[in-house]
Design a protein around this motif. Structure first.
Motif, PDB file in Angstrom:
ATOM      1  N   ALA A 356       0.857  -1.177   0.000  1.00  0.00           N
ATOM      2  CA  ALA A 356       0.000   0.000   0.000  1.00  0.00           C
ATOM      3  C   ALA A 356       0.890   1.221   0.000  1.00  0.00           C
ATOM      4  CB  ALA A 356      -0.888  -0.002   1.230  1.00  0.00           C
ATOM      5  N   LYS A 357       0.385   2.281  -0.557  1.00  0.00           N
ATOM      6  CA  LYS A 357       1.110   3.548  -0.503  1.00  0.00           C
ATOM      7  C   LYS A 357       0.400   4.441   0.497  1.00  0.00           C
ATOM      8  CE  LYS A 357       0.614   6.853  -3.562  1.00  0.00           C
ATOM      9  NZ  LYS A 357       0.661   7.661  -4.798  1.00  0.00           N
ATOM     10  N   VAL A 358       1.148   4.986   1.423  1.00  0.00           N
ATOM     11  CA  VAL A 358       0.584   5.890   2.419  1.00  0.00           C
ATOM     12  C   VAL A 358       1.351   7.205   2.313  1.00  0.00           C
ATOM     13  CG1 VAL A 358       0.127   6.217   4.859  1.00  0.00           C
ATOM     14  CG2 VAL A 358       0.147   3.919   3.920  1.00  0.00           C
ATOM     15  N   SER A 359       0.627   8.302   2.204  1.00  0.00           N
ATOM     16  CA  SER A 359       1.315   9.588   2.029  1.00  0.00           C
ATOM     17  C   SER A 359       0.794  10.630   3.001  1.00  0.00           C
ATOM     18  CB  SER A 359       1.093  10.149   0.621  1.00  0.00           C
ATOM     19  OG  SER A 359       1.232   9.175  -0.364  1.00  0.00           O
ATOM     20  N   ILE A 360       1.674  11.549   3.376  1.00  0.00           N
ATOM     21  CA  ILE A 360       1.219  12.771   4.034  1.00  0.00           C
ATOM     22  C   ILE A 360       1.476  13.905   3.057  1.00  0.00           C
ATOM     23  CG2 ILE A 360       1.571  12.005   6.416  1.00  0.00           C
ATOM     24  CD1 ILE A 360       4.230  13.576   6.397  1.00  0.00           C
ATOM     25  N   ALA A 361       0.553  14.876   3.034  1.00  0.00           N
ATOM     26  CA  ALA A 361       0.683  15.983   2.092  1.00  0.00           C
ATOM     27  C   ALA A 361       0.422  17.284   2.818  1.00  0.00           C
ATOM     28  CB  ALA A 361      -0.316  15.809   0.948  1.00  0.00           C
ATOM     29  N   GLY A 362       1.104  18.324   2.435  1.00  0.00           N
ATOM     30  CA  GLY A 362       0.841  19.627   3.033  1.00  0.00           C
ATOM     31  C   GLY A 362       1.929  20.629   2.709  1.00  0.00           C
ATOM     32  N   ALA A 363       1.493  21.832   2.333  1.00  0.00           N
ATOM     33  CA  ALA A 363       2.452  22.872   1.989  1.00  0.00           C
ATOM     34  C   ALA A 363       3.245  23.292   3.210  1.00  0.00           C
ATOM     35  CB  ALA A 363       1.716  24.072   1.410  1.00  0.00           C
ATOM     36  N   GLY A 364       2.662  23.083   4.397  1.00  0.00           N
ATOM     37  CA  GLY A 364       3.317  23.513   5.633  1.00  0.00           C
ATOM     38  C   GLY A 364       4.611  22.791   5.917  1.00  0.00           C
ATOM     39  N   MET A 365       4.926  21.728   5.168  1.00  0.00           N
ATOM     40  CA  MET A 365       6.189  21.047   5.462  1.00  0.00           C
ATOM     41  C   MET A 365       7.384  21.740   4.829  1.00  0.00           C
ATOM     42  SD  MET A 365       5.905  17.360   3.505  1.00  0.00           S
ATOM     43  CE  MET A 365       4.228  16.899   3.876  1.00  0.00           C
ATOM     44  N   ILE A 366       7.132  22.674   3.919  1.00  0.00           N
ATOM     45  CA  ILE A 366       8.244  23.420   3.329  1.00  0.00           C
ATOM     46  C   ILE A 366       8.893  24.257   4.434  1.00  0.00           C
ATOM     47  CG2 ILE A 366       8.874  25.258   1.710  1.00  0.00           C
ATOM     48  CD1 ILE A 366       6.637  24.371  -0.095  1.00  0.00           C
ATOM     49  N   GLY A 367      10.199  24.094   4.588  1.00  0.00           N
ATOM     50  CA  GLY A 367      10.921  24.898   5.576  1.00  0.00           C
ATOM     51  C   GLY A 367      10.662  24.506   7.019  1.00  0.00           C
ATOM     52  N   ARG A 368      10.005  23.382   7.257  1.00  0.00           N
ATOM     53  CA  ARG A 368       9.860  22.913   8.631  1.00  0.00           C
ATOM     54  C   ARG A 368      10.539  21.555   8.762  1.00  0.00           C
ATOM     55  NH1 ARG A 368       3.476  23.754   9.822  1.00  0.00           N
ATOM     56  NH2 ARG A 368       3.514  25.975  10.234  1.00  0.00           N
ATOM     57  N   PRO A 369      11.769  21.543   9.246  1.00  0.00           N
ATOM     58  CA  PRO A 369      12.449  20.264   9.368  1.00  0.00           C
ATOM     59  C   PRO A 369      11.673  19.384  10.334  1.00  0.00           C
ATOM     60  CG  PRO A 369      13.919  22.100   9.925  1.00  0.00           C
ATOM     61  CD  PRO A 369      12.545  22.659   9.791  1.00  0.00           C
ATOM     62  N   GLY A 370      11.705  18.105  10.115  1.00  0.00           N
ATOM     63  CA  GLY A 370      11.117  17.241  11.127  1.00  0.00           C
ATOM     64  C   GLY A 370       9.767  16.665  10.786  1.00  0.00           C
ATOM     65  N   VAL A 371       9.150  17.134   9.711  1.00  0.00           N
ATOM     66  CA  VAL A 371       7.832  16.591   9.387  1.00  0.00           C
ATOM     67  C   VAL A 371       7.954  15.143   8.888  1.00  0.00           C
ATOM     68  CG1 VAL A 371       5.766  16.850   7.972  1.00  0.00           C
ATOM     69  CG2 VAL A 371       6.891  18.874   8.911  1.00  0.00           C
ATOM     70  N   CYS A 398       5.212   6.624   1.518  1.00  0.00           N
ATOM     71  CA  CYS A 398       5.900   5.411   1.934  1.00  0.00           C
ATOM     72  C   CYS A 398       5.160   4.207   1.383  1.00  0.00           C
ATOM     73  CB  CYS A 398       5.914   5.295   3.461  1.00  0.00           C
ATOM     74  SG  CYS A 398       6.870   6.575   4.256  1.00  0.00           S
ATOM     75  N   VAL A 399       5.913   3.246   0.900  1.00  0.00           N
ATOM     76  CA  VAL A 399       5.325   1.977   0.511  1.00  0.00           C
ATOM     77  C   VAL A 399       5.456   1.042   1.711  1.00  0.00           C
ATOM     78  CG1 VAL A 399       5.578  -0.037  -0.982  1.00  0.00           C
ATOM     79  CG2 VAL A 399       5.770   2.269  -1.935  1.00  0.00           C
ATOM     80  N   VAL A 400       4.330   0.488   2.124  1.00  0.00           N
ATOM     81  CA  VAL A 400       4.322  -0.409   3.285  1.00  0.00           C
ATOM     82  C   VAL A 400       3.576  -1.687   2.916  1.00  0.00           C
ATOM     83  CG1 VAL A 400       4.337   1.553   4.892  1.00  0.00           C
ATOM     84  CG2 VAL A 400       2.154   0.521   4.247  1.00  0.00           C
ATOM     85  N   ASP A 401       3.635  -2.633   3.795  1.00  0.00           N
ATOM     86  CA  ASP A 401       2.882  -3.869   3.619  1.00  0.00           C
ATOM     87  C   ASP A 401       1.379  -3.566   3.647  1.00  0.00           C
ATOM     88  OD1 ASP A 401       4.161  -6.887   4.360  1.00  0.00           O
ATOM     89  OD2 ASP A 401       1.982  -6.671   4.145  1.00  0.00           O
ATOM     90  N   ALA A 402       0.604  -4.177   2.763  1.00  0.00           N
ATOM     91  CA  ALA A 402      -0.825  -3.868   2.673  1.00  0.00           C
ATOM     92  C   ALA A 402      -1.537  -4.092   4.007  1.00  0.00           C
ATOM     93  CB  ALA A 402      -1.481  -4.710   1.585  1.00  0.00           C
ATOM     94  N   LYS A 403      -1.090  -5.097   4.744  1.00  0.00           N
ATOM     95  CA  LYS A 403      -1.813  -5.391   5.976  1.00  0.00           C
ATOM     96  C   LYS A 403      -1.563  -4.315   7.045  1.00  0.00           C
ATOM     97  CE  LYS A 403       1.513  -8.532   8.277  1.00  0.00           C
ATOM     98  NZ  LYS A 403       2.591  -7.569   8.150  1.00  0.00           N
ATOM     99  N   ASP A 404      -0.544  -3.491   6.861  1.00  0.00           N
ATOM    100  CA  ASP A 404      -0.247  -2.415   7.814  1.00  0.00           C
ATOM    101  C   ASP A 404      -0.944  -1.107   7.480  1.00  0.00           C
ATOM    102  OD1 ASP A 404       1.443  -4.073   9.179  1.00  0.00           O
ATOM    103  OD2 ASP A 404       3.259  -3.376   8.159  1.00  0.00           O
ATOM    104  N   CYS A 405      -1.620  -1.085   6.328  1.00  0.00           N
ATOM    105  CA  CYS A 405      -2.108   0.199   5.825  1.00  0.00           C
ATOM    106  C   CYS A 405      -3.062   0.896   6.799  1.00  0.00           C
ATOM    107  CB  CYS A 405      -2.777   0.006   4.470  1.00  0.00           C
ATOM    108  SG  CYS A 405      -3.360   1.548   3.770  1.00  0.00           S
ATOM    109  N   ASP A 406      -4.072   0.170   7.279  1.00  0.00           N
ATOM    110  CA  ASP A 406      -5.055   0.791   8.172  1.00  0.00           C
ATOM    111  C   ASP A 406      -4.381   1.385   9.400  1.00  0.00           C
ATOM    112  OD1 ASP A 406      -7.092   0.240   6.566  1.00  0.00           O
ATOM    113  OD2 ASP A 406      -7.914  -1.460   7.725  1.00  0.00           O
ATOM    114  N   ARG A 407      -3.500   0.577   9.983  1.00  0.00           N
ATOM    115  CA  ARG A 407      -2.823   1.017  11.189  1.00  0.00           C
ATOM    116  C   ARG A 407      -1.980   2.266  10.905  1.00  0.00           C
ATOM    117  NH1 ARG A 407       1.255  -2.198  13.177  1.00  0.00           N
ATOM    118  NH2 ARG A 407       0.667  -3.653  11.542  1.00  0.00           N
ATOM    119  N   ALA A 408      -1.316   2.255   9.779  1.00  0.00           N
ATOM    120  CA  ALA A 408      -0.477   3.392   9.403  1.00  0.00           C
ATOM    121  C   ALA A 408      -1.337   4.647   9.258  1.00  0.00           C
ATOM    122  CB  ALA A 408       0.249   3.087   8.095  1.00  0.00           C
TER     123      ALA A 408
END
Ligand code: ASP
Ligand code: MG
Length: 602
Positions: A356-371, A398-408
């Motif tokens: 599964a592919k799990v992503s976080i998205a957001g313009a606020g990560m520009i210039g904020r180390p640590g996201v 991130c590509v993760v195991d499909a069975k981990d997707c919900d938890r992720a």
């Protein structure tokens, strides 16, 4: 009658003549029946001059005093422009950030806007006055009422925030270029003006567009659906519209404190195909993706980490229903990629369906180390192992195991306080009648790291990127490779990433130390790299875009060191010396060149 916010940059108000010209334009806009709030920068290079004065006195000037100093530049311009307007019979009033009530956090020199009072402005507008507001500054929240500034280039942010707060019909950014170009015209004179670009595309092009438009301004425009246009102050040409969809009802409190991540996305309908141990030489990715596009297979993520010995692994994801077709193409091309077709151990195809592919998205990560680090830490706590990582300016996938997707997805939504439910990634192509690729960016200021043989277990990426964040080092492209080595009984992978070159030495010292403590392998630093990226919302669901980019590079014998993608962006790391050439050939390959050469203003 419309309410318009106009912003004029430093060069547009750089002299008395120019201020008078701006006054004429403002006056014309009012006479056409509009109400106007005008935001101005400091005259010409005033802010640079003030910074220099401060540095002549102190190597490390106090941040509060810096704000006191730098905010004066804009105060000069507002008074002069108001006088110029009054002189031609247009009632006008100047206001500092504090007078308006542009309330910010109490972070000197990089404050974010919390909210903007509109009552006084509304009163003046009703009286038929033009309001001239000092850009780049605000007043801190709390009882101390300190003058703050928003960070260099922040007047764009002031303007768009004012437009959002006043619910203006649109915001015009006047500058010394005619709008947003398909690439840097100093490197590619055939660069063309775009008539339109989406906020999302603009954010992914941050390394190209940040000089023209502050990314924080784009972020506000997107969050509040403010129509935004970038135009030349010297002509009446229409400029470039930066578009977004209307966002009704979003609160105007904590205007800029939007969380760094505003969405968690997932896609369980993906499968991974990897070609292991293909030769590390120009043309390999091009051949592979040419075959794939000939078969009309649409790929989503493409990930290639740095070479290992003299070979590379290239992995990509496709939608599950076309996995068989993708696999067949990969199997068919594999022998061709081998140095000796009969040789085994080279160009081997590996397929994995349950991912599964799990992503976080957001313009606020520009210039904020640590996201990104926070994402990896969250996944680690949830016991989710990350198989592959690919990042862009505003997204980490991130590509993760499909069975981990919900938890992720659940733990990420919690960690990043996502209130709206996570949304499945949509595969429908965006309606876009433009070329699928809108712009091409080159970044020559990065350095590449690879950490060899990092144990393949939850928590390692979190540890690594958490450390970098602690040192306030922003990481750009992150790639975790496919290839796995078994060393000391542990499966291990290489993790590669880029950082700003100025941070490279500090990062190296710190990482070498960490590698010893954590039992990682060698830390490899290469300062001489370039990152070239293509961006376009229209590439979603369109096979062949990556193939075309890789082919353009192959034709010039440019080796691709790493590949990372998001839905609307493909980035390749190449040798630094080949960066400009790479930019030029890619720009030409996508037919972005105009018939006229662009003349760079002096
Ligand atoms: N004058 C400030 C600067 O030069 C703010 C701006 O112009 O946007 O950074
Ligand atoms: Mg600017």
């Amino acid at each position: 009658m419309a309410l318009i916010v106009q912003k004029y940059g430093g060069s547009s108000v750089g002299s008395v003549d120019r201020i008078q010209a701006v006054a004429q334009r403002v006056c014309k806009t009012v006479q056409a029946g509009n109400s106007l709030v005008v935001v101005v920068s400091a005259m010409g290079k005033t802010t640079d001059g003030l910074v220099k004065l401060a540095n002549d006195i102190s190597k490390n000037p106090n941040r509060r005093e810096m704000d006191m100093l730098l905010s004066t530049g804009e105060q000069v311009t507002i008074a002069l422009l108001s006088m110029a307007l009054q002189e031609i019979g247009q009632p006008a009033i100047s206001m500092t950030g504090a007078q308006v009530g542009i309330v910010t956090e109490a972070h000197h020199t990089r404050a974010r806007i919390l909210h903007i009072e509109t009552e006084r402005m509304e009163r003046h507008l009703q009286d038929g006055k033009v309001i001239v507001v000092a850009g780049f500054q605000g007043i801190s929240t709390g009882t101390e009422l300190e003058i703050t500034t928003l960070g260099r280039g922040g007047s764009d942010t002031s303007a768009v925030a004012l437009a959002a707060a006043l619910r203006a019909d649109f915001c015009e950014i006047y500058t010394d270029v005619p709008g947003i170009l398909t690439t840097d015209p100093r490197l590619v004179p055939e660069a063309q003006l775009m008539d339109e670009i989406t906020c999302d595309e603009m954010l992914e092009l941050a390394s190209l567009g940040a000089k023209v438009l502050h990314p924080r301004a784009v972020e506000i425009a997107r969050n509040y659906g403010v129509p935004l246009v970038v135009r030349s102050s010297w002509t009446d040409a229409p400029g470039t519209w930066v578009t977004s969809t209307k966002q009704p009802g979003r609160s105007l409190r904590d205007l800029e404190l939007a969380r760094p991540v505003d969405g968690v996305e997932f896609d369980t309908d993906q499968a991974k195909v990897a070609l292991l141990r293909v030769p590390d030489k120009p043309g390999v990715a091009a051949r592979l993706f040419r075959e794939i596009s000939l078969q009309k297979v649409d790929v989503d993520l493409i990930i290639q980490s740095i070479h290992d010995g003299n070979s590379n692994d290239i992995a990509f994801t496709v939608m599950t229903p076309i996995l068989n077709k993708a696999e067949a193409v990969a199997e068919a091309i594999a022998p061709v990629l081998r140095s000796n077709p009969a040789k085994s151990g080279e160009a081997e195809v590996l397929v994995e369906q349950d991912i599964a592919k799990v992503s976080i998205a957001g313009a606020g990560m520009i210039g904020r180390p640590g996201v990104a680090a926070q994402m990896f830490a969250t996944l680690a706590e949830a016991g989710v192992n990350i198989q592959m990582i690919s990042t862009s300016e505003v997204k980490v996938s991130c590509v993760v195991d499909a069975k981990d997707c919900d938890r992720a997805v659940t733990s990420l939504s919690q960690a990043f306080e996502i209130i709206t439910s996570p949304f499945p990634h949509s595969h429908s192509p965006m309606p876009n009648d433009h070329s699928p690729v809108r712009g091409v960016a080159l970044d020559l200021n990065q350095a590449r790291f690879a950490i060899r043989h990092v144990p393949d277990k939850p928590g390692m990426a979190a540890k690594l990127f958490g450390l970098l964040a602690q040192y306030n080092i922003s990481v750009d492209t992150i790639i975790q490779s496919q290839r796995c080595h078994i060393i000391d009984g542990l499966p291990r992978r290489d993790i590669a990433f880029t950082v700003a070159r100025i941070d490279a030495e500090q990062a190296k010292t710190m990482l070498c130390q960490a590698a010893i403590e954590c039992g990682w392998g060698e830390v490899v630093l290469d300062n001489a790299i370039a990152k070239v990226s293509i961006v376009g919302a229209g590439m979603v669901g369109q096979p062949g875009i990556a193939a075309k980019m890789f082919a353009a590079l192959a034709q010039q014998k440019i080796n691709i060191q790493m590949i990372a993608t998001s839905e609307i962006k493909i980035s390749c790391v190449v040798e630094q010396e080949q960066g400009v050439k790479a930019l030029q050939v890619i720009h030409a390959a996508f037919d972005l060149a105009g018939s006229e050469k662009f003349v760079v203003p002096a």
